[in-house]
Design a protein around this motif. Structure first.
Motif: not given
Length: 518
Positions: A114-116, A118-124, A127-129
């Protein structure tokens, strides 16, 4: 929906190993793709599923495994932050999607993170990205895909749950990173599996992500506090320190828990982000019985159930297999399932297995415990002072035992006549304790009555070799909280005298009994 042909990748992992029997019980036929098929031999369902060797990065083996498949479950992750892991995940997902289309597969089902919002992928976190990117690759494929996104999964053996377990049980006072105040939406492993199985019957036009979670939104700090309540631990004092980076956090987790640092780091990095379900559309397609999805406290209760029922010994001895997805599996990682301390002894006995078993079955009561009688008596007195049963209960029968019998301050939990006696401690302890005694014929000994060596004074004739047996003894302790760990460490210096002497004297008693038997 029943009767589909399903492929499960990642069957040697936590979710995959639990998904296979759920699919089989739902009436589906299951094929597993594994790099090391031998790792699946200990599963109870091994004889009911087809297992093929292959690697998800190898197009040929993936193509062969997907032949005739209706639903393909993609449960493979490079759970590491090592160099190139994102590219490996990316390549494997593309190979799988392409080969599924070529084989005419009707649906792909993927479990990601599960990803947050409104956060761009580059800031994940990496692991989550990577999990998000794999989901996007599968959704863009020609085969309809259902991408389930989960946060912390609650069940014995889940890496996230085990980290929560060890941190809470071992640290009554915790200096923690700031991510303990981050909100997430944990989900019970039973619900995860229910959704995965249900996705096999989704309409063909469904090609989308689904957020899956339980009914509770909690911070990691709240999860640790509630874990302490459900597990019966004292209140935990938690102090947040903002300077603990994910790298330092992983070192801290590796120091406090047996969870490998290579695994702890991506988990810690992921906890920096708030992961709360943005929708619950899965409920429109996959219905569940009343009371689902399961709440956090109930999920904890299910994950800890076997410990409280004093069946945890089966997790490490592999004597039986769990009956529910939240239970441990013998094939779970060695660091899963909570701490278990052991003291093991083994001796070869110059007496037949029958004589050795008579000594084992006659233990306790008037016969005592074959080592350091004063220590056993003092332990019994201390137990009585603490409100326990003490050591004066004796035994029901002087020669025979049966399951459920009291035996001084033990209870007979399992008995296999001639082979195994397992006792569960009923003394006051900061944890759960067992004592196991095994009797086996010595595999290196000649069979009774066979010629072994010339007997002295017989002119070269041979004498029959005596029967021999192997005695194995195991004391196990599952600590409850920090006090349980301290208890084991405080008494372990005496184990050589108590348990070592016990094994030695039981062997001598069997040899003496055999010598007296006509």
């Amino acid at each position: 929906m029943t009767g589909l042909n399903c492929l499960v990748t990642g069957a040697t992992g936590y979710i995959g190993g639990r998904l296979v029997p759920e699919l089989l019980d739902a009436g589906h036929r299951v094929r597993c793709l594994a790099r090391s098929p031998q790792k699946l031999r200990d599963h109870a369902w091994a004889g009911r599923a087809e297992v093929v060797r292959g690697d998800v990065t190898d197009p040929r083996s993936v193509a062969d495994a997907l032949q005739g498949i209706d639903v393909a479950y993609y449960l493979v992750h490079a759970l590491s932050s090592g160099p190139g892991f994102e590219e490996r995940d990316r390549t494997a997902a593309r190979v799988f999607a392409e080969q599924a289309h070529a084989a005419g597969v009707g649906r792909i089902v993927y479990l990601g993170g599960l990803t947050p919002e409104g956060i761009p992928h580059r800031e994940l976190s990496p692991h989550l990205r990577s999990r998000a990117e794999v989901g996007e690759i599968l959704l863009a494929a020609a085969v309809p895909a259902a991408v389930l996104r989960a946060a912390v999964i609650i069940g014995s053996g889940s890496a996230s749950f085990e980290m929560l377990r060890y941190l809470t049980e071992r640290l009554p006072v915790m200096v923690t990173p700031s991510w303990v105040s981050t909100r997430c939406q944990p989900v019970a492993v039973r619900d995860v599996l229910r959704y995965l199985v249900g996705c096999a019957g989704l309409p063909p036009e469904v090609n989308r992500t689904f957020d899956i979670g339980g009914p509770d939104v909690l911070t990691y700090e709240e999860m640790m506090r509630r874990y302490a309540v459900v597990a019966g631990l004292p209140h935990r004092l938690i102090l947040r320190v903002p300077m603990l980076t994910p790298r330092l956090s992983s070192h801290w987790i590796g120091l406090v828990t047996p969870v490998p640092r290579a695994l702890a780091r991506p988990l810690a990095e992921s906890l920096r982000h708030e992961v709360v379900c943005a929708e619950n559309d899965i409920a429109r397609y996959v219905t569940g019985p009343p009371g689902t999805p399961i709440g956090f406290d109930q999920a904890l209760d299910l994950a800890l159930r076997r410990v409280r029922e004093a069946d945890v010994v089966t997790r490490w001895s592999s004597a039986s297999l769990p009956g529910a997805p939240s239970d441990p599996l013998p094939t779970d990682p060695h660091w899963a399932g909570g701490s278990l301390y052991t003291d093991q002894r083994e001796r070869t006995v110059d007496a037949p297995a029958g004589a050795l078993w008579r000594v084992v079955e006659g233990i306790g009561g008037e016969n005592g415990w074959y080592s350091f009688p004063l220590a056993w008596s003092v332990r019994g007195w201390l137990d009585r002072l603490a409100g326990g049963v003490g050591i004066r209960r004796g035994r029901r029968d002087a020669a025979r035992l049966r399951v459920g019998d009291s035996l001084d301050f033990w209870r007979v939990e399992e008995i296999e006549p001639g082979r195994l006696l397992r006792l569960r401690a009923e003394m006051r302890l900061p944890g759960l304790a067992w004592l196991e005694m095994y009797v086996d014929p010595d595999p290196d000994a000649p069979a009774p009555g066979t010629a072994e060596a010339p007997a002295p004074g017989t002119g070269g004739t041979t004498a029959p070799a005596p029967g021999r047996a192997r005695y194995r003894q195991r004391a196990l302790f599952h600590p409850h909280g920090l006090l349980g760990h301290l208890y084991w460490w405080s008494v372990s210096p005496f184990h050589a005298v108590v348990f070592g002497g016990m094994a030695r004297n039981i062997a001598r008693a069997a040899e003496h009994l055999d010598a007296e038997t006509p």
